[in-house]
Design an enzyme around this catalytic site. Structure first.
Site, PDB file in Angstrom:
ATOM      1  N   HIS A 169       8.610  23.623 104.609  1.00 17.44           N
ATOM      2  CA  HIS A 169       8.435  25.078 104.601  1.00 17.44           C
ATOM      3  C   HIS A 169       9.653  25.812 104.047  1.00 17.44           C
ATOM      4  O   HIS A 169       9.574  27.000 103.719  1.00 17.44           O
ATOM      5  CB  HIS A 169       8.105  25.579 106.008  1.00 17.44           C
ATOM      6  CG  HIS A 169       7.240  26.791 106.007  1.00 17.44           C
ATOM      7  ND1 HIS A 169       7.682  28.032 105.618  1.00 17.44           N
ATOM      8  CD2 HIS A 169       5.939  26.954 106.330  1.00 17.44           C
ATOM      9  CE1 HIS A 169       6.713  28.913 105.728  1.00 17.44           C
ATOM     10  NE2 HIS A 169       5.633  28.276 106.154  1.00 17.44           N
ATOM     11  N   ASP A 173       5.564  27.657 101.166  1.00 22.23           N
ATOM     12  CA  ASP A 173       4.924  28.343 102.280  1.00 22.23           C
ATOM     13  C   ASP A 173       3.427  28.016 102.284  1.00 22.23           C
ATOM     14  O   ASP A 173       2.915  27.366 101.377  1.00 22.23           O
ATOM     15  CB  ASP A 173       5.203  29.853 102.277  1.00 22.23           C
ATOM     16  CG  ASP A 173       4.618  30.578 101.088  1.00 22.23           C
ATOM     17  OD1 ASP A 173       3.616  30.114 100.513  1.00 22.23           O
ATOM     18  OD2 ASP A 173       5.151  31.638 100.733  1.00 22.23           O
TER      19      ASP A 173
END
Length: 188
Positions: A169, A173
């Site tokens: 992440h 995303d």
């Protein structure tokens, strides 16, 4: 991120290729090709995280997870995005055989930009794979199985498999990973 994909057309394509060609093609070979093509549209996923720097690659050097007597190895098929399915099939078969017999050399297991881990042959519907640093994502592929699918408003028997994308992440995303899975699903 997880997506279940209807793969009847993929299986029909595989059957047609295997009926007409000398080189046998597996579902994984077709999947690796689709991954390579999809990565070209999503450079954020075809990347490494080195320290704080994100390094993106133009070619998809896809590592394939291979179980060996001494543990998991991930030999790399270079420039998958530029190879045909039969070239991928030949490379995959060669690398897997040499991985199992302990005959790979270091450069053949280094430098992958993305990994595909397929445990479908063990009957797993889905699983979560662990990212191979410095890569920023890995795709886990579950078994192809029969399922009820909706087609033109009717429920019919179909063939599906579940794809699970594990992503770092710090680089990828949810929306970026979901877009990649959507592109991959359409390619399959």
């Amino acid at each position: 991120l997880e997506r279940t994909v209807e793969v009847s057309a993929l299986l029909a394509d595989r059957a047609a290729r295997n009926a007409s060609g000398a080189t046998r093609v597996s579902v994984n070979d077709l999947l690796v090709r689709a991954v390579g093509v999809s990565l070209a549209s999503h450079p954020a996923i075809n990347a490494h995280l080195v320290g704080d720097e994100v390094v993106r690659f133009s070619d998809a050097d896809v590592a394939i997870a291979v179980a060996t007597p001494s543990g998991l190895l991930t030999p790399v098929i270079r420039a998958v995005n530029q190879k045909s399915v039969t070239e991928i099939a030949a490379a995959s078969r060669d690398l897997a055989e040499r991985a199992r017999s302990g005959k790979l050399v270091r450069h053949e297991i280094e430098g992958g930009t993305f990994t595909v881990s397929n445990l479908g042959m063990f009957g797993l519907d889905r699983f979560d794979a662990i990212i191979n640093p410095p890569q920023v994502a890995i795709l886990a592929v579950g078994a192809v199985r029969e399922a009820a699918v909706v087609q033109d408003g009717s429920v019919v028997a179909g063939r599906v498999c579940t794809l699970t994308l594990s992503a770092d992440h710090r680089v990828i995303d949810g929306a970026v990973g979901a877009a990649f899975l959507d592109t991959l699903a359409k390619a399959l």
